[in-house]
Design a protein around this motif. Structure first.
Motif, PDB file in Angstrom:
ATOM      1  N   PHE A 264       0.858  -1.181   0.000  1.00 24.36           N
ATOM      2  CA  PHE A 264       0.000   0.000   0.000  1.00 24.36           C
ATOM      3  C   PHE A 264       0.895   1.232   0.000  1.00 24.36           C
ATOM      4  O   PHE A 264       1.830   1.317   0.805  1.00 24.36           O
ATOM      5  N   HIS A 265       0.607   2.210  -0.869  1.00 23.84           N
ATOM      6  CA  HIS A 265       1.474   3.385  -0.907  1.00 23.84           C
ATOM      7  C   HIS A 265       0.714   4.580  -1.472  1.00 23.84           C
ATOM      8  O   HIS A 265      -0.002   4.468  -2.475  1.00 23.84           O
ATOM      9  N   GLY A 266       0.886   5.735  -0.832  1.00 21.56           N
ATOM     10  CA  GLY A 266       0.269   6.977  -1.283  1.00 21.56           C
ATOM     11  C   GLY A 266       1.128   7.693  -2.303  1.00 21.56           C
ATOM     12  O   GLY A 266       2.355   7.784  -2.143  1.00 21.56           O
ATOM     13  N   GLN A 267       0.495   8.237  -3.333  1.00 15.77           N
ATOM     14  CA  GLN A 267       1.256   8.970  -4.350  1.00 15.77           C
ATOM     15  C   GLN A 267       1.693  10.349  -3.868  1.00 15.77           C
ATOM     16  O   GLN A 267       2.541  10.981  -4.504  1.00 15.77           O
ATOM     17  N   GLN A 268       1.134  10.800  -2.746  1.00 17.92           N
ATOM     18  CA  GLN A 268       1.546  12.084  -2.169  1.00 17.92           C
ATOM     19  C   GLN A 268       2.476  11.890  -0.977  1.00 17.92           C
ATOM     20  O   GLN A 268       2.629  12.788  -0.155  1.00 17.92           O
TER      21      GLN A 268
ATOM     22  N   TYR B   3       6.596   8.009  -3.838  1.00 15.64           N
ATOM     23  CA  TYR B   3       6.062   6.940  -4.678  1.00 15.64           C
ATOM     24  C   TYR B   3       6.925   6.747  -5.926  1.00 15.64           C
ATOM     25  O   TYR B   3       7.171   5.615  -6.363  1.00 15.64           O
ATOM     26  N   ASN B   4       7.406   7.837  -6.490  1.00  9.67           N
ATOM     27  CA  ASN B   4       8.199   7.763  -7.724  1.00  9.67           C
ATOM     28  C   ASN B   4       9.695   7.642  -7.470  1.00  9.67           C
ATOM     29  O   ASN B   4      10.494   7.734  -8.413  1.00  9.67           O
ATOM     30  N   GLY B   5      10.068   7.435  -6.213  1.00 12.27           N
ATOM     31  CA  GLY B   5      11.477   7.259  -5.891  1.00 12.27           C
ATOM     32  C   GLY B   5      12.184   8.571  -5.637  1.00 12.27           C
ATOM     33  O   GLY B   5      11.583   9.647  -5.653  1.00 12.27           O
ATOM     34  N   GLY B   6      13.468   8.484  -5.376  1.00 13.80           N
ATOM     35  CA  GLY B   6      14.260   9.683  -5.122  1.00 13.80           C
ATOM     36  C   GLY B   6      14.040  10.203  -3.713  1.00 13.80           C
ATOM     37  O   GLY B   6      14.014   9.442  -2.755  1.00 13.80           O
TER      38      GLY B   6
ATOM     39  N   SER C 183      -4.101   7.729  -4.681  1.00  8.79           N
ATOM     40  CA  SER C 183      -3.689   8.931  -5.424  1.00  8.79           C
ATOM     41  C   SER C 183      -3.553  10.148  -4.523  1.00  8.79           C
ATOM     42  O   SER C 183      -2.690  11.006  -4.761  1.00  8.79           O
ATOM     43  N   ASN C 184      -4.379  10.258  -3.493  1.00 12.13           N
ATOM     44  CA  ASN C 184      -4.295  11.413  -2.585  1.00 12.13           C
ATOM     45  C   ASN C 184      -3.676  11.043  -1.245  1.00 12.13           C
ATOM     46  O   ASN C 184      -3.682  11.840  -0.310  1.00 12.13           O
TER      47      ASN C 184
ATOM     48  N   THR D 180      -2.697  12.861   3.841  1.00 12.73           N
ATOM     49  CA  THR D 180      -4.055  12.321   3.898  1.00 12.73           C
ATOM     50  C   THR D 180      -4.054  10.842   4.262  1.00 12.73           C
ATOM     51  O   THR D 180      -3.271  10.050   3.711  1.00 12.73           O
ATOM     52  N   VAL D 181      -4.940  10.473   5.187  1.00 10.97           N
ATOM     53  CA  VAL D 181      -5.190   9.069   5.528  1.00 10.97           C
ATOM     54  C   VAL D 181      -6.448   8.651   4.788  1.00 10.97           C
ATOM     55  O   VAL D 181      -7.531   9.181   5.061  1.00 10.97           O
ATOM     56  N   THR D 182      -6.340   7.743   3.837  1.00  9.15           N
ATOM     57  CA  THR D 182      -7.535   7.311   3.124  1.00  9.15           C
ATOM     58  C   THR D 182      -8.386   6.410   4.015  1.00  9.15           C
ATOM     59  O   THR D 182      -7.871   5.613   4.802  1.00  9.15           O
ATOM     60  N   HIS D 183      -9.697   6.560   3.888  1.00 10.17           N
ATOM     61  CA  HIS D 183     -10.638   5.655   4.543  1.00 10.17           C
ATOM     62  C   HIS D 183     -11.490   4.936   3.497  1.00 10.17           C
ATOM     63  O   HIS D 183     -12.521   4.351   3.834  1.00 10.17           O
TER      64      HIS D 183
END
Length: 458
Positions: A348-352, A358-361, A417-418, A434-437
């Motif tokens: 599980f991983h957030g893009q923000q 998420y994209n490394g670096g 995504s968020n 953001t914590v997704t629910h």
């Protein structure tokens, strides 16, 4: 008080009715409390679809996996129970082909079952038997009731009540949440565990739940909110604490990340598993690891180096597949993760996520490659299909899965995504985005774990 004539006659009538039933039906034996799998045709098991607990959840045939969805208690009250509910004939039906489901226990005739000596399981209300339609052994075949016959798909092996189940043991650690000592490298550490109630003699699955950097075991158990999932599904949790001081807590000595001469945490966590397997009566084929951030990295490392012991991993905000390649940090170093078998992975991983991008670096050179690159590397290690299947789970959550893998070792990734550097559906806002629910990480990973016990040795 002396019995009246009325009560005496009623008792005699009940006894006569029982004798009539026994004399006009195949030999039956009294159901006594016993818990375990119910196996039948094709060596497959009676299973609650998706380990669901909602009323009406289908009861099906499925490959035996030792999960809680296949642990049935055949009770002295005539019920057959799993996940706290009863095996039920849909709609009180009595016709051939009426499907079976899970339902709140309600003392109805639709939930009464009589085991017979030859392996049949009869529902007295309908006079019909637990049956696999046409003997179809495909996973997911919905079970039904049908007239008694001699086909092998009406013959069931029920949990034994008069013998000790194979591999059972008597735990020295009782149910509850508390610290227990684990000795490693000449030192004794206190490890937080949570053990649910269980039937005597049964072995439990274990989920290692590893905290993030600057965290603790107790903090991680609270942050992940995993206790209720464990209690509902019958698995134990171990939430140990790292040894490297970091902020207000500790960090893990992750291979290729930390090299300051502290405790060998691969060895330590291996000892945690060994100690609890003995003292808490764990099932060695169902040992899993999850973790947040640095704990996700540590869980990833365990998949690389303890693949003979860890059945599957579920990193949250920290999926890795070895260190970044020194020659090109945008990809994993193949030599740094060489598991001895295909390891199922769900992540599980957030893009923000600003901590482990998420994209490394990012700011940490040990992070390097992206989350999709890590997923692709695990898919390659597991010899999966070359492309993933992607689906939209909810407004902000996408699921991608590499399947067709060796031993069914799928590699799944939930991308939020968020989402920030957070645990999906945690009740705690840790200030890292953001914590997704929209999804619950605990439920999703446990469903995945149930499908992936450690493969049997050839």
């Amino acid at each position: 008080m002396r019995p009246t004539l009325t009560t005496t006659l009623a008792a005699l009538a009940s006894a006569a009715a029982l004798l009539t039933t026994l004399s006009t039906s195949p030999t039956a034996y009294a159901a006594v409390p016993a818990t375990g799998p119910i196996s039948g045709v094709g060596g497959k098991c009676v299973d609650v679809a998706g380990a669901g607990t909602a009323n009406g959840t289908a009861v099906q045939l499925y490959s035996c996996n030792g999960g809680s969805a296949q642990r049935w208690t055949v009770g002295a009250d005539g019920t057959v129970r799993a996940l706290g509910k009863c095996l039920d004939v849909t709609g009180q039906g009595t016709s051939n082909g009426t499907k079976l489901q899970l339902w709140d226990c309600n003392n109805s005739g639709a939930q009464q079952w009589v085991p017979e000596a030859d392996g049949h399981l009869r529902n007295p209300q309908s006079g019909r038997y637990l049956d696999v339609p046409g003997g179809n052994t495909a996973n997911g075949t919905r079970l039904q009731i049908w007239d008694r016959n001699t086909n092998p798909w009406q013959t069931w092996h029920l949990p034994d009540s008069d013998t000790t189940p194979p591999g059972s043991c008597t735990p020295t650690l009782g149910s509850g949440q508390y610290n227990t000592p684990v000795t490693y490298g000449g030192r004794t550490y206190q490890v937080l565990i949570r053990i649910p109630s269980r039937a005597a003699g049964t072995r439990l699955p274990l989920v290692l739940n590893l905290h993030g950097s600057q965290g603790t075991g107790s903090g991680q158990l609270s942050y992940s909110n995993m206790a209720s999932t464990a209690d509902a599904n019958g698995f134990a949790i171990a939430a140990p604490t790292g040894v490297i001081p970091a902020g207000s807590g500790y960090s893990w000595n992750v291979p290729y990340v930390t090299s300051n001469g502290t405790r060998d945490d691969v060895g330590f966590l291996n000892q945690v598993i060994n100690t609890l397997t003995t003292n808490a009566c764990l099932d060695p084929s169902r040992i899993y690891s999850t973790g947040y951030s640095g704990g996700g990295r540590m869980s990833s490392a365990l998949g690389c180096v303890l693949s003979g012991k860890i059945a599957a991993i579920a990193p949250v905000a920290g999926l890795r597949s070895g260190r970044p390649d020194p020659a090109n940090t945008s990809r994993p170093d193949p030599s740094s993760c060489t598991p001895s078998r295909a390891v199922p992975v769900i992540a599980f991983h957030g893009q923000q996520d600003r901590t482990n991008p998420y994209n490394g670096g990012g700011n940490a050179p040990v992070w390097g490659y992206s989350i999709p690159a890590a997923q692709q590397r695990w898919a390659s290690l597991n010899h999966c299909a070359t492309s993933a299947t992607t689906s939209q789970v909810s407004a902000h959550v996408q699921r991608s899965v590499y399947s067709g893998c060796t031993d069914g070792a799928d590699v799944a990734l939930y991308t939020i995504s968020n989402g920030g550097h957070t645990w999906p559906d945690s009740p705690i806002d840790n200030g890292n985005g953001t914590v997704t629910h929209e999804i619950n990480a605990n439920n999703r990973m446990w469903q995945f774990f149930q499908q992936h016990p450690l493969p049997s040795s050839p």
